[in-house]
Design an enzyme around this catalytic site. Sequence first.
Site, mmCIF file in Angstrom:
data_model
loop_
_atom_site.group_PDB
_atom_site.id
_atom_site.type_symbol
_atom_site.label_atom_id
_atom_site.label_comp_id
_atom_site.label_asym_id
_atom_site.label_seq_id
_atom_site.Cartn_x
_atom_site.Cartn_y
_atom_site.Cartn_z
ATOM 1 C CB ALA A 1 0.146 -4.084 6.580
ATOM 2 C CG ASN B 1 7.181 1.214 6.153
ATOM 3 O OD1 ASN B 1 6.709 0.732 6.644
ATOM 4 N ND2 ASN B 1 6.742 2.846 5.964
ATOM 5 C CD GLU C 1 10.311 -2.193 12.279
ATOM 6 O OE1 GLU C 1 11.034 -2.747 13.168
ATOM 7 O OE2 GLU C 1 9.185 -1.904 12.564
ATOM 8 C CG ASN D 1 -1.827 -1.216 1.074
ATOM 9 O OD1 ASN D 1 -2.496 -1.570 -0.029
ATOM 10 N ND2 ASN D 1 -2.204 -1.764 2.106
ATOM 11 C CG HIS E 1 6.857 1.573 11.053
ATOM 12 N ND1 HIS E 1 6.256 0.854 10.310
ATOM 13 C CD2 HIS E 1 7.568 1.105 11.948
ATOM 14 C CE1 HIS E 1 6.566 -0.251 10.270
ATOM 15 N NE2 HIS E 1 7.230 -0.628 11.409
ATOM 16 N NE ARG F 1 -1.835 4.673 12.472
ATOM 17 C CZ ARG F 1 -1.826 4.208 11.114
ATOM 18 N NH1 ARG F 1 -0.677 4.167 10.739
ATOM 19 N NH2 ARG F 1 -2.940 3.870 10.324
HETATM 20 C C1 DQA Z 1 3.127 1.864 8.492
HETATM 21 C C2 DQA Z 1 2.280 1.617 9.638
HETATM 22 C C3 DQA Z 1 1.706 0.424 9.337
HETATM 23 O O1 DQA Z 1 0.955 0.010 10.538
HETATM 24 C C4 DQA Z 1 0.604 0.642 8.246
HETATM 25 O O2 DQA Z 1 0.129 -0.871 7.959
HETATM 26 C C5 DQA Z 1 1.396 1.047 6.813
HETATM 27 C C6 DQA Z 1 2.353 1.891 7.038
HETATM 28 C C7 DQA Z 1 3.950 3.273 8.562
HETATM 29 O O3 DQA Z 1 4.778 3.896 7.574
HETATM 30 O O4 DQA Z 1 3.362 4.044 9.318
HETATM 31 O O5 DQA Z 1 0.845 0.543 5.814
HETATM 32 O O6 DQA Z 1 4.354 1.128 8.109
#
Ligand code: DQA
Length: 139
Positions: free
Chosen positions: A74, A71, A95, A10, A97, A104
């Site tokens: 999900a 990254n 890692e 995504n 995000h 969240r």
């Molecule tokens: C994410 C956080 C994840 O929980 C989420 O599913 C994403 C994006 C972030 O970059 O904040 O798709 O990795």
Amino acid sequence: MKIIIINGPNLNLLGKREPEIYGSKTFESYFEELQLKFEKVQMFYFQSNIEGEIIDKLHEVGFSYDGIVLNAAAYTHTSVGIGDAVKGIETKVIEVHISNVHAREEFRQQSYISPNAGGVLFGFGLKGYDLAIESFLLS
Ligand code: DQA
């Protein structure tokens, strides 16, 4: 120095997807800015919505590149396979995000990547990728 950014599912929709959380910039345009900023770094970008492709890419780069910025989106919260790949390769993985996953939903607080990551950055927006690359330059 060779560094790759690997983005999971995504994240190809950045710019359009939930802009209140992820911002309104596309990753491609941000990546161009990164390339200009880190002009001495050989920088690569890979995005996939498919878990196995991310694992294959980690195997492909994980014994020769100097750094991996991951990254896994999900898959971070679900993928034992990506977690095992991070553990099995030699190149250090940072890692990242974009959002503050700890502010969240509960399910976003579990990461299969973190136990084997060289570091974790979250909540800095796209800047997190920038900071991750900086960290490789310092080490
Ligand atoms: C994410 C956080 C994840 O929980 C989420 O599913 C994403 C994006 C972030 O970059 O904040 O798709 O990795």
